[in-house]
Design a protein around this motif. Structure first.
Motif, PDB file in Angstrom:
ATOM      1  N   ARG A   4       0.864  -1.177   0.000  1.00  0.00           N
ATOM      2  CA  ARG A   4       0.000   0.000   0.000  1.00  0.00           C
ATOM      3  C   ARG A   4       0.898   1.223   0.000  1.00  0.00           C
ATOM      4  O   ARG A   4       2.031   1.184   0.449  1.00  0.00           O
ATOM      5  CB  ARG A   4      -0.867   0.010   1.263  1.00  0.00           C
ATOM      6  N   ARG A   5       0.364   2.346  -0.507  1.00  0.00           N
ATOM      7  CA  ARG A   5       1.124   3.592  -0.472  1.00  0.00           C
ATOM      8  C   ARG A   5       0.453   4.531   0.527  1.00  0.00           C
ATOM      9  O   ARG A   5      -0.746   4.780   0.443  1.00  0.00           O
ATOM     10  CB  ARG A   5       1.157   4.236  -1.866  1.00  0.00           C
ATOM     11  N   VAL A   6       1.238   5.023   1.476  1.00  0.00           N
ATOM     12  CA  VAL A   6       0.699   5.889   2.525  1.00  0.00           C
ATOM     13  C   VAL A   6       1.433   7.222   2.489  1.00  0.00           C
ATOM     14  O   VAL A   6       2.669   7.267   2.419  1.00  0.00           O
ATOM     15  CB  VAL A   6       0.838   5.232   3.919  1.00  0.00           C
ATOM     16  N   LEU A   7       0.656   8.305   2.511  1.00  0.00           N
ATOM     17  CA  LEU A   7       1.204   9.666   2.548  1.00  0.00           C
ATOM     18  C   LEU A   7       1.194  10.115   4.004  1.00  0.00           C
ATOM     19  O   LEU A   7       0.131  10.155   4.636  1.00  0.00           O
ATOM     20  CB  LEU A   7       0.316  10.570   1.670  1.00  0.00           C
ATOM     21  N   VAL A   8       2.380  10.415   4.544  1.00  0.00           N
ATOM     22  CA  VAL A   8       2.498  10.767   5.972  1.00  0.00           C
ATOM     23  C   VAL A   8       2.985  12.207   6.111  1.00  0.00           C
ATOM     24  O   VAL A   8       4.160  12.508   5.854  1.00  0.00           O
ATOM     25  CB  VAL A   8       3.465   9.817   6.714  1.00  0.00           C
ATOM     26  N   PHE A   9       2.088  13.099   6.497  1.00  0.00           N
ATOM     27  CA  PHE A   9       2.483  14.484   6.772  1.00  0.00           C
ATOM     28  C   PHE A   9       3.097  14.541   8.175  1.00  0.00           C
ATOM     29  O   PHE A   9       2.618  13.872   9.092  1.00  0.00           O
ATOM     30  CB  PHE A   9       1.264  15.415   6.686  1.00  0.00           C
ATOM     31  N   GLY A  10       4.133  15.357   8.329  1.00  0.00           N
ATOM     32  CA  GLY A  10       4.818  15.425   9.627  1.00  0.00           C
ATOM     33  C   GLY A  10       5.551  14.139   9.935  1.00  0.00           C
ATOM     34  O   GLY A  10       5.796  13.810  11.101  1.00  0.00           O
ATOM     35  N   GLY A  11       5.948  13.427   8.882  1.00  0.00           N
ATOM     36  CA  GLY A  11       6.513  12.086   9.039  1.00  0.00           C
ATOM     37  C   GLY A  11       7.945  12.035   9.537  1.00  0.00           C
ATOM     38  O   GLY A  11       8.478  10.940   9.741  1.00  0.00           O
ATOM     39  N   THR A  12       8.590  13.195   9.746  1.00  0.00           N
ATOM     40  CA  THR A  12       9.949  13.147  10.310  1.00  0.00           C
ATOM     41  C   THR A  12       9.988  13.659  11.751  1.00  0.00           C
ATOM     42  O   THR A  12      11.059  13.810  12.326  1.00  0.00           O
ATOM     43  CB  THR A  12      10.968  13.948   9.454  1.00  0.00           C
ATOM     44  N   GLY A  13       8.820  13.934  12.355  1.00  0.00           N
ATOM     45  CA  GLY A  13       8.780  14.271  13.777  1.00  0.00           C
ATOM     46  C   GLY A  13       8.951  13.012  14.602  1.00  0.00           C
ATOM     47  O   GLY A  13       9.105  11.914  14.052  1.00  0.00           O
ATOM     48  N   SER A  14       8.912  13.134  15.928  1.00  0.00           N
ATOM     49  CA  SER A  14       9.197  11.922  16.719  1.00  0.00           C
ATOM     50  C   SER A  14       8.086  10.893  16.583  1.00  0.00           C
ATOM     51  O   SER A  14       8.363   9.705  16.357  1.00  0.00           O
ATOM     52  CB  SER A  14       9.512  12.244  18.183  1.00  0.00           C
ATOM     53  N   ILE A  15       6.831  11.293  16.686  1.00  0.00           N
ATOM     54  CA  ILE A  15       5.745  10.320  16.496  1.00  0.00           C
ATOM     55  C   ILE A  15       5.643   9.963  15.010  1.00  0.00           C
ATOM     56  O   ILE A  15       5.459   8.794  14.648  1.00  0.00           O
ATOM     57  CB  ILE A  15       4.411  10.874  17.038  1.00  0.00           C
ATOM     58  N   GLY A  16       5.803  10.957  14.133  1.00  0.00           N
ATOM     59  CA  GLY A  16       5.708  10.721  12.689  1.00  0.00           C
ATOM     60  C   GLY A  16       6.693   9.669  12.209  1.00  0.00           C
ATOM     61  O   GLY A  16       6.339   8.769  11.435  1.00  0.00           O
ATOM     62  N   LEU A  17       7.929   9.765  12.688  1.00  0.00           N
ATOM     63  CA  LEU A  17       8.950   8.804  12.263  1.00  0.00           C
ATOM     64  C   LEU A  17       8.639   7.400  12.804  1.00  0.00           C
ATOM     65  O   LEU A  17       8.870   6.399  12.111  1.00  0.00           O
ATOM     66  CB  LEU A  17      10.333   9.282  12.730  1.00  0.00           C
ATOM     67  N   ALA A  18       8.100   7.341  14.020  1.00  0.00           N
ATOM     68  CA  ALA A  18       7.706   6.025  14.576  1.00  0.00           C
ATOM     69  C   ALA A  18       6.588   5.424  13.724  1.00  0.00           C
ATOM     70  O   ALA A  18       6.563   4.211  13.474  1.00  0.00           O
ATOM     71  CB  ALA A  18       7.258   6.184  16.029  1.00  0.00           C
ATOM     72  N   ILE A  19       5.665   6.269  13.267  1.00  0.00           N
ATOM     73  CA  ILE A  19       4.579   5.801  12.395  1.00  0.00           C
ATOM     74  C   ILE A  19       5.173   5.280  11.075  1.00  0.00           C
ATOM     75  O   ILE A  19       4.809   4.207  10.590  1.00  0.00           O
ATOM     76  CB  ILE A  19       3.566   6.937  12.123  1.00  0.00           C
ATOM     77  N   CYS A  20       6.109   6.048  10.511  1.00  0.00           N
ATOM     78  CA  CYS A  20       6.732   5.623   9.248  1.00  0.00           C
ATOM     79  C   CYS A  20       7.450   4.286   9.420  1.00  0.00           C
ATOM     80  O   CYS A  20       7.340   3.399   8.564  1.00  0.00           O
ATOM     81  CB  CYS A  20       7.715   6.697   8.755  1.00  0.00           C
ATOM     82  N   ARG A  21       8.184   4.142  10.533  1.00  0.00           N
ATOM     83  CA  ARG A  21       8.888   2.867  10.779  1.00  0.00           C
ATOM     84  C   ARG A  21       7.888   1.719  10.864  1.00  0.00           C
ATOM     85  O   ARG A  21       8.095   0.645  10.303  1.00  0.00           O
ATOM     86  CB  ARG A  21       9.679   2.942  12.100  1.00  0.00           C
ATOM     87  N   ARG A  22       6.783   1.954  11.559  1.00  0.00           N
ATOM     88  CA  ARG A  22       5.766   0.906  11.761  1.00  0.00           C
ATOM     89  C   ARG A  22       5.118   0.518  10.430  1.00  0.00           C
ATOM     90  O   ARG A  22       4.953  -0.663  10.124  1.00  0.00           O
ATOM     91  CB  ARG A  22       4.732   1.428  12.766  1.00  0.00           C
TER      92      ARG A  22
END
Ligand code: NAD
Length: 243
Positions: A4-22
């Motif tokens: 799947r392709r997911v667009l993550v805004f704020g994806g390099t913040g602390s929670i954002g990066l954890a979301i991206c890793r997950r």
């Protein structure tokens, strides 16, 4: 399972990066949108094909440009947010406007631009327990998060007709630089130490500890996936139970 392709805004913040890793660990391919040039921050994500796009969510045209360049987006996540604490009487009007523009208007921009060009199946916005209960010094931040929850409930009802969903995740006190900055600001106002404030924040949860970024990311991943296909317009609280 197909990627799947997911667009993550704020994806390099602390929670954002954890979301991206997950999400990346699950095999999702990510478009990570954030302020400035932070592409290097996603170089360690598992998997392949992840890209970075510079974006200011306070600027509708900036969000439109990112959304228009995306194809086959299945979910949109926003972990964007800025924090401010201070009594109303001492609040600079420009700070109030900046908070509204990023935390609340930013969510409108994301929803409008993504509906225009990518029509994802699911949206997840990071709100906060501060969007459910007010507190002294929290009027500005709380107003953006209360507004965000109301916005998402309404937006969810609108996009239900095409089978899409929108939800918020409401973290409590998360072990993060944002919380440490907040602890320092409140400590200064109350004449105590930042460490004492962090202990008090941990005590707000019946778990008697801060929530981890990975615990928040898990809730976001669930709401962004088909595993939550019957859930929309909801706010999922991740605070370890109120004390
Ligand atoms: N950390 C906590 O304790 C906590 C608790 C409850 C809710 N939240 C919410 O979770 C979300 C993430 O918080 P965090 O702790 O990861 O904060 P963070 O500061 O680490 O991350 C916020 C992200 O938003 C981005 N951002 C800020 N302004 C932007 C703009 N104009 N355009 C695009 N991106 C922008 C930042 O660059 C950053 O990547 C926020 O919405 C925050 O309000 C955090």
């Amino acid at each position: 399972m197909s990627a799947r392709r997911v667009l993550v805004f704020g994806g390099t913040g602390s929670i954002g990066l954890a979301i991206c890793r997950r999400l990346a660990a699950d095999g999702d391919e990510l478009v990570v949108a954030d302020l400035g040039d932070r592409g290097h921050l996603i170089s360690d994500l598992p998997g392949e094909g992840h890209t970075f796009a510079s974006c200011d969510v306070g600027d509708l045209e900036s969000v439109r440009a990112v959304a228009a360049a995306c194809t086959d987006i299945t979910a949109v996540v926003s972990a964007v947010g800025i924090n401010y604490t201070g009594p109303v009487a001492e609040t600079d009007w420009s700070m109030y406007e900046r908070m509204q523009r990023v935390n609340l208007q930013g969510a409108f921009h994301i929803a409008a631009a993504c509906e225009e060009s990518c029509s994802p199946d699911a949206y997840v916005f990071l709100a906060s327990v501060a969007g459910l209960t007010g507190e002294a010094g929290g009027a500005v931040y709380c107003s953006t998060k209360f507004g965000l929850i109301g916005f998402v409930q309404s937006f969810a009802a609108e996009i239900a007709a095409r089978g899409a969903r929108a939800n918020t995740v409401c973290p409590g006190n998360v072990d993060s630089p944002l919380l440490r900055d907040l602890a320092a600001a409140v400590a200064e106002r109350e004449g105590t130490s930042a460490e004492a404030m962090l202990d008090r924040f941990a005590g707000d949860s019946a778990f008697r500890r801060l929530i981890t970024v990975d615990e928040v990311a898990e809730a976001v991943a669930f709401l962004a996936s088909r595993r939550s296909s019957g859930i929309s317009g909801q706010s999922l609280v991740v605070d370890g139970a109120p004390n």
